[in-house]
Enzyme design. Structure first.
Site, PDB file in Angstrom:
ATOM      1  N   LYS A 158       0.805  -1.221   0.000  1.00  0.00           N
ATOM      2  CA  LYS A 158       0.000   0.000   0.000  1.00  0.00           C
ATOM      3  C   LYS A 158       0.839   1.272   0.000  1.00  0.00           C
ATOM      4  O   LYS A 158       0.446   2.280  -0.600  1.00  0.00           O
ATOM      5  CB  LYS A 158      -0.974  -0.021   1.180  1.00  0.00           C
ATOM      6  N   ASP A 184      -9.866   1.852   2.581  1.00  0.00           N
ATOM      7  CA  ASP A 184      -9.805   1.054   3.805  1.00  0.00           C
ATOM      8  C   ASP A 184     -10.429   1.792   4.985  1.00  0.00           C
ATOM      9  O   ASP A 184     -11.248   1.228   5.726  1.00  0.00           O
ATOM     10  CB  ASP A 184      -8.346   0.722   4.161  1.00  0.00           C
TER      11      ASP A 184
END
Length: 269
Positions: free
Chosen positions: A76, A110
Site C-alpha cells: 500500500k 480502507d
C-alpha cells in the site's frame, strides 16, 4: 481461495488485486459476482507482485488493458509512491489501496470502509487498541480518530509504533508496552500475523466483557487472533465485511456505479 498469477504472467483483464501473498484474496470472487449481477463484461484477477516490483508490474498491467487495481499487504505504501494523483485521505494515511492506471491516481477506501462496518457497533465508550504500525494500522487509526475514538497503540517494534503515534499526535502514554486490551471496547489486528497463522501475544484475560475483537485478515477458518478472542467470550469480526465495504467504494470510484453489496457479501461467505 482464488487462483492467482505472477505479475510477469498476468493475463489480459480489466481489474485486479496485487499483493504478496495474494492467493488468499476473495476480491476476485466478490468483484466477479458484482460484475455478473450488473451484466458488466469485466474480468478481475489476483496477481502476485513481490516487494520492489509494484511500479514495474503496474506498467505491464496497464499495457494489458487493466483499468483499476486493488492493493493489499504489503504494497500500500509502494502503491502510493507510484501514484501521481493522490487523494487527501490516502496522503494522510500514507497508504493507497485502490488505483486507476490511466491517470496514475489513487485513493484509500480502507479507512471509510472500516467505519462502514462499525455502524451497528455502539459501545458505551469509544476506546480502541490498534495492533500494528504499518499502512493498514495508520489507515485504521485515522478512521477511528475521525470517528471519535480514544486510541491506544501496540506494536512489537517500539520505534515503529512511536513514529506512528507521533505522526498522528497520539500521546506517548497511549502506547502500550504489551498487547494489553484492558479498558478498550474494540481491539483491531492490522498485522499480517494471521496470514502466517501466527499467534499474537495478547493478554486476553485482561479484555473487557462486551469488547469486539476485529481482525482485518480472514481465511477459511477463524484466524488465531479471533479464535483466542472467542475462547474468552469476546465478540469477533473478520475482514470480510470490510473487504466488501472498501471493495464497494473502489467499484464506484472506478465505474461510477453503486455495486450490489449484498451480492458481494454472499459471494465471499
Amino acid at each position: 481461495m482464488s487462483d492467482f498469477y505472477p505479475w510477469s504472467e498476468a493475463p489480459e483483464a480489466d481489474f485486479g488485486v496485487i499483493g504478496d501473498p495474494v492467493g488468499h484474496s476473495l476480491s476476485p470472487r466478490m468483484h466477479t459476482a458484482a460484475f455478473e449481477a450488473l451484466s458488466l463484461p469485466y474480468r478481475y484477477v489476483a496477481i502476485q507482485v513481490p516487494t520492489g516490483k509494484v511500479a514495474t508490474a503496474l506498467a505491464r498491467l496497464e499495457s494489458l488493458g487493466y483499468r483499476g487495481i486493488n492493493v493489499t499487504v504489503p504494497h500500500k505504501e509502494e502503491a502510493l509512491a507510484w501514484a501521481s494523483q493522490v487523494e487527501s485521505l490516502a496522503r494522510r494515511v500514507r497508504a493507497a489501496n485502490t488505483l486507476r492506471l490511466a491517470d496514475k491516481s489513487c485513493i484509500n477506501t480502507d479507512a471509510p470502509g472500516f467505519i462502514d462496518t462499525l455502524k451497528a457497533f455502539d459501545p458505551p465508550r469509544r476506546t480502541a487498541l490498534v495492533l500494528g504500525a504499518g499502512g493498514s494500522a495508520r489507515a485504521i487509526a485515522v478512521a477511528l480518530l475521525t470517528a471519535g475514538y480514544n486510541l491506544y497503540l501496540y506494536n512489537r517494534t517500539p520505534a515503529k509504533v512511536e513514529a506512528l503515534a507521533s505522526e498522528l499526535k497520539i500521546p506517548a502514554y497511549q502506547i502500550r508496552e504489551t498487547a494489553d486490551p484492558s479498558g478498550v471496547s474494540l481491539i483491531v489486528n492490522t498485522t499480517s500475523a494471521s496470514l502466517k497463522n501466527d499467534e499474537l501475544p495478547i493478554q486476553w484475560e485482561r479484555a473487557e466483557k462486551g469488547a469486539l475483537a476485529y481482525d482485518l485478515m480472514y481465511g477459511k477458518e477463524p484466524t488465531p487472533f479471533l479464535q483466542s478472542a472467542a475462547q474468552r467470550g469476546l465478540a469477533t469480526m473478520d475482514g470480510r465485511a470490510m473487504l466488501v465495504a472498501q471493495g464497494a467504494r473502489a467499484f464506484k470510484w472506478w465505474l461510477g456505479i453503486d455495486p450490489p453489496r449484498d451480492v458481494m457479501l454472499e459471494a465471499i461467505l
